[in-house]
Enzyme design. Structure first.
Site, mmCIF file in Angstrom:
data_model
loop_
_atom_site.group_PDB
_atom_site.id
_atom_site.type_symbol
_atom_site.label_atom_id
_atom_site.label_comp_id
_atom_site.label_asym_id
_atom_site.label_seq_id
_atom_site.Cartn_x
_atom_site.Cartn_y
_atom_site.Cartn_z
ATOM 1 N N MET A 76 0.783 -1.232 0.000
ATOM 2 C CA MET A 76 0.000 0.000 0.000
ATOM 3 C C MET A 76 0.822 1.293 0.000
ATOM 4 O O MET A 76 0.366 2.317 0.497
ATOM 5 C CB MET A 76 -0.959 -0.003 1.204
ATOM 6 C CG MET A 76 -1.877 -1.205 1.248
ATOM 7 S SD MET A 76 -2.879 -1.366 -0.236
ATOM 8 C CE MET A 76 -4.106 -0.112 0.093
ATOM 9 N N ARG A 77 2.018 1.250 -0.548
ATOM 10 C CA ARG A 77 2.844 2.459 -0.629
ATOM 11 C C ARG A 77 3.323 2.648 -2.058
ATOM 12 O O ARG A 77 3.462 1.687 -2.799
ATOM 13 C CB ARG A 77 4.077 2.351 0.272
ATOM 14 C CG ARG A 77 3.762 2.116 1.709
ATOM 15 C CD ARG A 77 3.328 3.406 2.381
ATOM 16 N NE ARG A 77 2.854 3.115 3.728
ATOM 17 C CZ ARG A 77 2.520 4.042 4.594
ATOM 18 N NH1 ARG A 77 2.586 5.316 4.266
ATOM 19 N NH2 ARG A 77 2.095 3.703 5.791
ATOM 20 N N ILE A 78 3.594 3.909 -2.396
ATOM 21 C CA ILE A 78 4.123 4.180 -3.739
ATOM 22 C C ILE A 78 5.642 4.258 -3.653
ATOM 23 O O ILE A 78 6.189 4.981 -2.818
ATOM 24 C CB ILE A 78 3.530 5.485 -4.305
ATOM 25 C CG1 ILE A 78 2.011 5.332 -4.434
ATOM 26 C CG2 ILE A 78 4.141 5.822 -5.669
ATOM 27 C CD1 ILE A 78 1.300 6.596 -4.855
ATOM 28 N N LEU A 79 6.313 3.494 -4.515
ATOM 29 C CA LEU A 79 7.774 3.478 -4.513
ATOM 30 C C LEU A 79 8.302 4.720 -5.238
ATOM 31 O O LEU A 79 7.713 5.173 -6.225
ATOM 32 C CB LEU A 79 8.278 2.207 -5.204
ATOM 33 C CG LEU A 79 7.909 0.897 -4.490
ATOM 34 C CD1 LEU A 79 8.196 -0.299 -5.381
ATOM 35 C CD2 LEU A 79 8.652 0.766 -3.163
ATOM 36 N N ASN B 165 3.148 -4.975 -10.451
ATOM 37 C CA ASN B 165 2.074 -4.756 -9.479
ATOM 38 C C ASN B 165 0.803 -5.400 -10.008
ATOM 39 O O ASN B 165 0.621 -5.523 -11.223
ATOM 40 C CB ASN B 165 1.841 -3.260 -9.270
ATOM 41 C CG ASN B 165 0.754 -2.988 -8.248
ATOM 42 O OD1 ASN B 165 0.666 -3.658 -7.215
ATOM 43 N ND2 ASN B 165 -0.109 -2.019 -8.524
ATOM 44 N N HIS C 263 -3.394 -4.968 -9.825
ATOM 45 C CA HIS C 263 -4.436 -4.014 -9.433
ATOM 46 C C HIS C 263 -5.806 -4.591 -9.798
ATOM 47 O O HIS C 263 -5.983 -5.118 -10.901
ATOM 48 C CB HIS C 263 -4.203 -2.677 -10.146
ATOM 49 C CG HIS C 263 -5.170 -1.627 -9.706
ATOM 50 N ND1 HIS C 263 -5.062 -0.996 -8.489
ATOM 51 C CD2 HIS C 263 -6.278 -1.119 -10.295
ATOM 52 C CE1 HIS C 263 -6.058 -0.142 -8.351
ATOM 53 N NE2 HIS C 263 -6.815 -0.192 -9.431
ATOM 54 N N ASP D 64 -0.467 3.088 -10.229
ATOM 55 C CA ASP D 64 -1.189 2.160 -11.109
ATOM 56 C C ASP D 64 -1.066 2.518 -12.596
ATOM 57 O O ASP D 64 -2.024 2.401 -13.357
ATOM 58 C CB ASP D 64 -2.671 2.076 -10.694
ATOM 59 C CG ASP D 64 -2.822 1.593 -9.273
ATOM 60 O OD1 ASP D 64 -1.997 0.752 -8.845
ATOM 61 O OD2 ASP D 64 -3.748 2.046 -8.573
ATOM 62 N N GLU E 126 -7.110 -12.549 -10.178
ATOM 63 C CA GLU E 126 -5.774 -12.087 -9.776
ATOM 64 C C GLU E 126 -4.838 -13.268 -9.532
ATOM 65 O O GLU E 126 -3.701 -13.288 -9.999
ATOM 66 C CB GLU E 126 -5.861 -11.253 -8.491
ATOM 67 C CG GLU E 126 -6.550 -9.927 -8.665
ATOM 68 C CD GLU E 126 -6.503 -9.092 -7.389
ATOM 69 O OE1 GLU E 126 -5.485 -9.099 -6.692
ATOM 70 O OE2 GLU E 126 -7.518 -8.426 -7.093
HETATM 71 C C1 GRF Z 1 -5.508 -7.246 -4.248
HETATM 72 O O1 GRF Z 1 -6.838 -7.023 -4.609
HETATM 73 C C2 GRF Z 1 -4.559 -6.510 -5.164
HETATM 74 O O2 GRF Z 1 -5.017 -6.417 -6.470
HETATM 75 C C3 GRF Z 1 -4.498 -5.146 -4.544
HETATM 76 O O3 GRF Z 1 -4.514 -5.392 -3.159
HETATM 77 C C4 GRF Z 1 -5.178 -6.632 -2.896
HETATM 78 C C5 GRF Z 1 -4.222 -7.464 -2.123
HETATM 79 O O4 GRF Z 1 -4.783 -8.665 -1.702
HETATM 80 N N1 GRF Z 1 -3.350 -4.400 -5.013
HETATM 81 P P1 GRF Z 1 -3.891 -9.813 -1.091
HETATM 82 O O5 GRF Z 1 -3.110 -9.199 0.064
HETATM 83 O O6 GRF Z 1 -3.003 -10.356 -2.136
HETATM 84 O O7 GRF Z 1 -4.875 -10.836 -0.588
#
Ligand code: GRF
Length: 192
Positions: free
Chosen positions: A93-96, A110, A112, A148, A177
């Site tokens: 949850m951080r931007i590099l 990444n 998304h 993103d 995902e």
């Molecule tokens: C996922 O939905 C991913 O796309 C987003 O954050 C969520 C992470 O889920 N960037 P997890 O920690 O892999 O379960």
């Protein structure tokens, strides 16, 4: 990245749950896997993903995010130590910073939970449902210093039903995902 010559060493950066990490670990344990998860870094001490790494006996490290510079410098040292070829952000949850990306000098991916370039940032599923979209999906892309953005490696769609709510959509997208992240890694490793 140079052409495939043996297994690539991957570091996964996480902040939370770690379901994508789980799927990558599972894939990496296949006999003919082209990559190995060597290192997991989290900026969150309580990330469930750290426990998952522990269980799989993968070196994992919590690095306090007191500030960007400190976190990134400590991470870079570890990435070097473990000879990491590729970083995968999975719920990180951080931007590099531009500097980190330049210093690491190898690819960073990444994942998304939307059909980028639509719905960058947070609360994706909520926004998608609110806008009555007919489709959503997931995207694996190269990381650059913008949120993103960066070249798309793989994207897959899912249909949204009228009955879908944020929770059900999240579940559907997460399933995608888990399928496309390993695929994207393989694509990157074998095509570059
Ligand atoms: C996922 O939905 C991913 O796309 C987003 O954050 C969520 C992470 O889920 N960037 P997890 O920690 O892999 O379960």
């Amino acid at each position: 990245m140079e052409k495939y010559l043996g297994k690539k060493n991957i570091a996964v950066l996480i902040s939370g749950r770690g379901s994508n990490l789980t799927s990558l670990i599972k894939y990496s344990k296949r006999k003919k896997s082209l990559f190995e998860i060597k290192l997991v870094i989290s900026n969150n001490f309580n990330a469930k993903g750290l426990k998952i790494a522990n269980k799989s006996k993968i070196k994992n490290q919590y690095i306090k995010y007191s500030n960007k510079k400190n976190f990134e410098n400590r991470s870079l040292k570890l990435l070097k130590k473990y000879n990491i070829d590729l970083i995968c952000l999975a719920g990180f949850m951080r931007i590099l910073s531009k500097k980190f990306i330049k210093n690491f000098s190898k690819p960073i991916l990444n994942i998304h939970p939307s059909l980028l370039p639509k719905y960058k940032g947070l609360n994706t599923h909520y926004k998608v449902i609110k806008n009555r979209e007919k489709f959503s999906g997931a995207t694996v892309h190269i990381v650059n210093e913008k949120l993103d953005a960066g070249k798309i490696i793989i994207q897959e769609k899912v249909r949204i039903l009228k009955s879908d709510i944020v929770k059900t959509l999240e579940k559907k997208v997460l399933k995608i995902e888990h399928k496309i992240y390993p695929k994207a890694i393989i694509k990157l490793i074998t095509n570059y």
